[in-house]
Design a protein around this motif. Structure first.
Motif, PDB file in Angstrom:
ATOM      1  N   ARG A  95      17.481  18.994   3.401  1.00 36.40           N
ATOM      2  CA  ARG A  95      16.654  17.854   3.035  1.00 36.40           C
ATOM      3  C   ARG A  95      16.513  16.934   4.245  1.00 36.40           C
ATOM      4  O   ARG A  95      17.265  17.035   5.218  1.00 36.40           O
ATOM      5  N   ALA A  96      15.535  16.033   4.168  1.00 37.10           N
ATOM      6  CA  ALA A  96      15.366  15.020   5.204  1.00 37.10           C
ATOM      7  C   ALA A  96      16.477  13.981   5.045  1.00 37.10           C
ATOM      8  O   ALA A  96      16.777  13.545   3.937  1.00 37.10           O
ATOM      9  N   ALA A  97      17.100  13.603   6.154  1.00 33.40           N
ATOM     10  CA  ALA A  97      18.173  12.610   6.111  1.00 33.40           C
ATOM     11  C   ALA A  97      17.590  11.220   5.877  1.00 33.40           C
ATOM     12  O   ALA A  97      16.520  10.897   6.380  1.00 33.40           O
ATOM     13  N   TYR A  98      18.294  10.382   5.125  1.00 30.62           N
ATOM     14  CA  TYR A  98      17.804   9.032   4.855  1.00 30.62           C
ATOM     15  C   TYR A  98      18.114   8.064   5.995  1.00 30.62           C
ATOM     16  O   TYR A  98      17.656   6.929   6.012  1.00 30.62           O
ATOM     17  N   THR A  99      18.880   8.544   6.996  1.00 30.26           N
ATOM     18  CA  THR A  99      19.131   7.719   8.164  1.00 30.26           C
ATOM     19  C   THR A  99      19.138   8.605   9.413  1.00 30.26           C
ATOM     20  O   THR A  99      19.527   9.765   9.349  1.00 30.26           O
ATOM     21  N   GLY A 100      18.646   8.109  10.531  1.00 27.54           N
ATOM     22  CA  GLY A 100      18.658   8.852  11.778  1.00 27.54           C
ATOM     23  C   GLY A 100      17.422   9.672  12.057  1.00 27.54           C
ATOM     24  O   GLY A 100      17.251  10.170  13.154  1.00 27.54           O
ATOM     25  N   GLY A 101      16.544   9.860  11.082  1.00 25.29           N
ATOM     26  CA  GLY A 101      15.298  10.568  11.313  1.00 25.29           C
ATOM     27  C   GLY A 101      15.412  12.072  11.434  1.00 25.29           C
ATOM     28  O   GLY A 101      14.478  12.730  11.857  1.00 25.29           O
ATOM     29  N   GLY A 102      16.533  12.667  11.070  1.00 27.36           N
ATOM     30  CA  GLY A 102      16.695  14.115  11.189  1.00 27.36           C
ATOM     31  C   GLY A 102      16.713  14.806   9.837  1.00 27.36           C
ATOM     32  O   GLY A 102      16.199  14.298   8.842  1.00 27.36           O
ATOM     33  N   PHE A 103      17.326  15.976   9.828  1.00 25.06           N
ATOM     34  CA  PHE A 103      17.444  16.774   8.615  1.00 25.06           C
ATOM     35  C   PHE A 103      18.898  17.189   8.446  1.00 25.06           C
ATOM     36  O   PHE A 103      19.650  17.224   9.405  1.00 25.06           O
ATOM     37  N   GLU A 104      19.283  17.507   7.220  1.00 24.48           N
ATOM     38  CA  GLU A 104      20.663  17.866   6.959  1.00 24.48           C
ATOM     39  C   GLU A 104      20.760  18.988   5.933  1.00 24.48           C
ATOM     40  O   GLU A 104      19.924  19.092   5.031  1.00 24.48           O
TER      41      GLU A 104
END
Length: 192
Positions: A145-154
């Motif tokens: 999913r898209a991370a809610y902080t940092g602009g990346g994915f997790e």
């Protein structure tokens, strides 16, 4: 820090029996998450899958399929899109207990940022249908999913325990979950 999030989820499952031993099964799901504060990202995730299932016995069915998914966020500079094959196995342990498993390869593409490593999405669930009206389920899932902080994915590994109750033609579901995350950004790209 503490972040307040509101999530909206919906899904649609459909099944079409082709013959006495074969059927097609499809799934469409989407989720939106809104986060408080400008430093946090609003995220969106959607997926679609189609499987061809063969009934091996009265208790077991399995078959191949294909899955597409897309994750994006308001702070992400690129979207994460995946397409890949998957395998589904459904097993009815008893009249009241069923087990369902799915595993798939995700070939990730990050748009202009390039392709990422091949990942694995999977889920396994156990369903206990106590009566025609109510039941419980326990599931373990792994997806991105898209991370809610940092602009990346997790990559997310989640465990969920749920209760479902049939009300006329609808089903009401409530549950609790635990999850663990790890970065899933493409090689050589730094989330900013």
């Amino acid at each position: 820090s503490v972040v307040d999030q509101v999530s909206y989820n919906y899904g649609l499952d459909a099944r079409y029996r082709v013959s006495g031993k074969t059927s097609l099964s499809g799934n469409l799901s989407q989720s939106f998450t809104q986060a408080s504060g400008n430093q946090y990202s609003d995220t969106e995730s959607s997926s679609a899958s189609l499987s061809a299932l063969w009934r091996y016995s009265a208790r077991t069915e399995f078959g191949p399929g294909i899955r597409y998914s897309r994750q994006s966020g308001s702070q992400q500079s690129y979207d994460r899109t995946t397409v890949g094959p998957m395998m589904t196995v459904n097993y009815k342990l008893t009249r009241k207990i069923s087990l369902n498993a799915r595993v798939g390869l995700d070939f990730a593409d990050f748009g202009d940022a390039g392709s990422g490593d091949t990942g694995v999405s999977s889920s396994i669930s156990a369903n206990y249908q106590a009566t025609k009206l109510w039941g419980m389920d326990l599931s373990l899932n792994r997806d991105a999913r898209a991370a809610y902080t940092g602009g990346g994915f997790e990559e997310v590994t989640g465990l969920r325990l749920g209760y479902h109750r049939k009300i006329d033609r609808a089903t009401w579901t409530v549950g609790g979950s635990w999850e663990s995350t790890a970065s899933a950004n493409p090689s050589g790209v730094i989330a900013v």
